[in-house]
Scaffold this motif. Sequence first.
Motif, short mmCIF file in Angstrom:
data_model
loop_
_atom_site.label_atom_id
_atom_site.label_comp_id
_atom_site.label_asym_id
_atom_site.label_seq_id
_atom_site.Cartn_x
_atom_site.Cartn_y
_atom_site.Cartn_z
N ASN A 1 64.86 4.62 -76.57
CA ASN A 1 65.58 5.22 -75.46
C ASN A 1 65.74 6.73 -75.57
O ASN A 1 66.35 7.35 -74.70
N LEU A 2 65.21 7.33 -76.63
CA LEU A 2 65.25 8.78 -76.74
C LEU A 2 64.37 9.41 -75.67
O LEU A 2 63.30 8.88 -75.35
N PRO A 3 64.77 10.52 -75.09
CA PRO A 3 63.95 11.16 -74.04
C PRO A 3 62.56 11.52 -74.56
O PRO A 3 62.42 12.15 -75.62
N GLU B 1 60.03 14.63 -77.57
CA GLU B 1 58.83 14.42 -78.38
C GLU B 1 57.67 15.27 -77.88
O GLU B 1 56.93 15.87 -78.69
N GLU B 2 57.50 15.36 -76.56
CA GLU B 2 56.43 16.18 -76.01
C GLU B 2 56.63 17.65 -76.35
O GLU B 2 55.67 18.36 -76.69
N ALA B 3 57.87 18.12 -76.28
CA ALA B 3 58.13 19.52 -76.62
C ALA B 3 57.84 19.80 -78.09
O ALA B 3 57.30 20.86 -78.44
N ALA B 4 58.18 18.83 -78.96
CA ALA B 4 57.90 19.02 -80.38
C ALA B 4 56.40 19.03 -80.65
O ALA B 4 55.92 19.81 -81.49
N VAL C 1 54.12 20.03 -78.54
CA VAL C 1 53.61 21.30 -78.04
C VAL C 1 53.80 22.40 -79.09
O VAL C 1 52.95 23.31 -79.24
N ASP C 2 54.89 22.31 -79.84
CA ASP C 2 55.16 23.28 -80.89
C ASP C 2 54.35 23.02 -82.15
O ASP C 2 54.50 23.74 -83.15
N GLY C 3 53.52 21.98 -82.12
CA GLY C 3 52.64 21.70 -83.26
C GLY C 3 53.16 20.68 -84.24
O GLY C 3 52.62 20.57 -85.35
N ALA C 4 54.19 19.92 -83.89
CA ALA C 4 54.76 18.93 -84.81
C ALA C 4 53.86 17.71 -84.89
O ALA C 4 53.27 17.27 -83.89
N THR C 5 53.74 17.15 -86.08
CA THR C 5 52.99 15.92 -86.28
C THR C 5 53.88 14.72 -85.97
O THR C 5 55.05 14.88 -85.61
N ASP C 6 53.31 13.51 -86.13
CA ASP C 6 54.11 12.31 -85.89
C ASP C 6 55.31 12.25 -86.84
O ASP C 6 56.43 11.93 -86.43
N ARG D 1 62.30 15.70 -87.53
CA ARG D 1 63.02 16.83 -86.94
C ARG D 1 63.69 16.52 -85.60
O ARG D 1 64.57 17.25 -85.17
N VAL D 2 63.23 15.46 -84.93
CA VAL D 2 63.77 15.14 -83.61
C VAL D 2 64.53 13.82 -83.61
O VAL D 2 65.69 13.74 -83.22
#
Length: 313
Positions: A187-189, A193-196, A198-203, A209-210
């Motif tokens: 249920n997390l938005p 995840e998409e913004a992370a 875009v910033d280059g975050a991996t799975d 971090r999120v």
Amino acid sequence: MTTATRALTTVSGTRRRTRIKPERYRYNTRAGKVFDVFNFALLTAIGLVALFPFVFVLVRSFAPETELESSAFFLWPKAFTFEAYNSIFSTPAFPRALITTVVVTAVGTVVQLFLTVLMAYPLSKRGLPGRNIIMSGVVFAMVFSGGMIPTFLVVKNLGLLNNYLALILPLAIDPFSLIIIKNFFQNLPSELEEAARVDGATDFGVFWRVALPLSKPVLATFALFYAVAIWNDYMSPLLYLNDSSMWTLQMFLQQVTSASNLQTAQQDQPGYIPPSEGVKYAVVVVSTIPVLIFYPFLQKHFAKGMLIGAVKG
């Protein structure tokens, strides 16, 4: 409209200022007051009934042995004594069992919560291959368990008898907790995840971090559930620990309550027999205090964590 709002009305051509009463006063009728009094009295009575066993055990733990033997019920002893507490803390068995339980509870809570979260987060992704099959197995495990004897045989074949891992690993992932935490992650938005990404975050970066920082309420809730379950666990030590030096606090409590006196009396006083009845109540009090201390600090997360994770997903 707030409670401090003033309405201006015109009566017979004259403007008159009228104060709007707060909502709590508008509905505070005589029947409402009677209901409030009745409700308060009923909840107070229920609270006192729930508190009575704790007071009863606490008071009897400070009572002399003679008064415990002569009186079956009292809420205030004629004289206070610490003889029972001196008896349990003067023996090496109780401190050892207490330290063992604290360590096993702390390590077990971290391990169980860690494994549950690592399984719940991938299952929250709808595109995970085989997700439905795994979830069906989780639901099946929640409804049907292997039973005591099959679990004992598995633990024995793994060589975990007389090993503290036997108190942690067999119940490492609770299906109910897994489903609740999985629903929370689900249920997390998705925008976060998409913004992370875009910033280059991996799975793993998205997870670390999120997802984890946002899941503190539900993690705190189930951390306390796991901790209380491990702390109060009696069957696992009884089945898997044959060495009395490895006993947990619950096993020690069982031995005290079932024996006429402590098997490990004071070494320096031959012939000393600790108070049997007082020791029973004292051990119960000491074993309950840690849970009562930590429970209020995490209680505020209960409602929030359970409601957030209980949304159907």
